[in-house]
Design an enzyme around this catalytic site. Structure first.
Site: not given
Ligand code: ZN
Length: 356
Positions: A82, A119-120
């Site tokens: 992330s 991620d994201h």
């Molecule tokens: Zn997620």
């Protein structure tokens, strides 16, 4: 030595044999790190009725556990980072850790395919920065924007990423729960009538959908759940009707499930028995994830369960050995517990063992 050609600022003379853009000179491609993008893995997973694990990592012990578990089970893997994890670990170190993961798998005797995935991602700039620092796959999460803005942002990322053969995950629908910088109080289920148009307009390689999974370790409030005979909270079932409708509209297209930790009751018990206070934690039952993994769902994100497994081992070790102060003595057991959890997920939930 890099000599700049006069009058052509965009280009620089790199050596006698080749011209490269300045942008390319500062870039590390994922191929240089020995990574792969997700395209081929997803095609095989959709056909084979299994899902690739996407395990989040931000430190050495997590990476050792992931690679160890995947090599032993011969599973392909998506190393997921992330933006918060990237800040925590440092993007330069992460790049070398990913390269190290590729070499480590070879050293362990089985070179599994490894994807490094953002991620994201929430902005074009973040996704671009990841592409330039060796990521082989990025997620652009425009799901909080109105539909047209989500399409526009996702398309922009796809056009850039595909120049470097980096694959892109988009998202339609919003998951409830909290994970790093991503949070929503309520679920907005994916509208199946939007998926075909979204995929066509954006050119994404995979699509995260919302069918009732949720971020974090407290995925549902107790009042949303029922209780089993032994008092364990049971969440509302996943909306397989939405998944089926999505599959009808985009047959064979790779689908991603976020927020797919199961929050194992035994691990939460260990945490709470050793000074922790994880109240009413509840996840997605593994039988439902197994069912999903047999469909077009070909990537399942598991983050919270890894955090819980490590925390349980650290708390237990330190409670039992209060004089211990060598981090290896509590991070080692945490790593072992994490590896066992990942092997269990691969073999018993996702079915990606022996698919590397
Ligand atoms: Zn997620």
């Amino acid at each position: 030595m890099v000599l700049r050609e006069p009058n052509i600022n965009k280009w620089c003379y790199n050596n006698a044999a080749e011209y490269r853009t300045i942008e390319d000179d500062t870039m590390t491609t994922y191929k240089e790190l020995g990574l792969v993008n997700s395209r081929g893995l997803f095609q095989k997973a959709v056909k084979g009725g299994y899902a690739i694990p996407a395990f989040n990592f931000n430190n050495l012990e997590q990476l050792q556990a992931i690679i160890g578990a995947c090599v032993e089970t011969k599973s392909p893997v998506i190393l997921q980072v992330s933006s918060g994890a990237r800040k925590y670990a440092n993007s330069t170190l992460l790049k070398h850790l990913a390269k190290g993961a590729v070499d480590y798998a070879k050293e362990l005797g089985f070179p599994i395919p490894i994807v490094l995935h953002l991620d994201h991602g929430d902005t074009f700039e973040l996704c671009k920065s990841c592409v330039e620092s060796g990521f082989s796959s990025v997620m652009i999460d425009g799901s909080h924007h109105p539909y047209d803005k989500n399409v526009e942002l996702t398309k922009q990322v796809v056009e850039y990423a595909h120049k470097y053969d980096v694959t892109v995950e988009g998202e339609l629908g919003v998951l409830a729960g909290i994970e790093d910088a991503v949070s929503s109080a309520v679920t907005h289920y994916t509208k199946p009538e939007e998926v075909e148009d979204f995929v066509k307009k954006t050119g994404v390689d995979s699509l995260a959908i919302s069918i009732g999974t949720s971020h974090g370790a407290n995925k549902f409030k107790p009042e949303q759940c029922t209780r089993s005979a032994d008092g364990v909270l049971l969440p509302p079932p996943l909306r397989f009707d939405i998944l089926e409708e999505v599959e009808k509209r985009i047959p064979g297209f790779p689908i991603v499930l976020h927020g797919a930790s199961s929050v194992p009751v035994e691990l939460v018990k260990i945490i709470n028995a050793n000074g922790g206070k994880m109240k009413d934690a509840v996840g997605i039952p593994e039988d439902q994830l197994r069912k999903a993994a047999k469909s077009a769902v070909c990537k399942v994100n598991i983050d919270s369960d890894g955090r819980i497994a490590m925390t349980a081992a650290v708390r237990k070790t330190l409670m039992e050995n209060p004089a211990e102060f060598d981090p290896r003595k509590y991070l080692g057991p945490a790593r072992d517990q994490l590896k066992e959890l990942y092997k269990h997920k691969i073999v018993n939930v996702l079915g990606s063992n022996d698919k590397a």
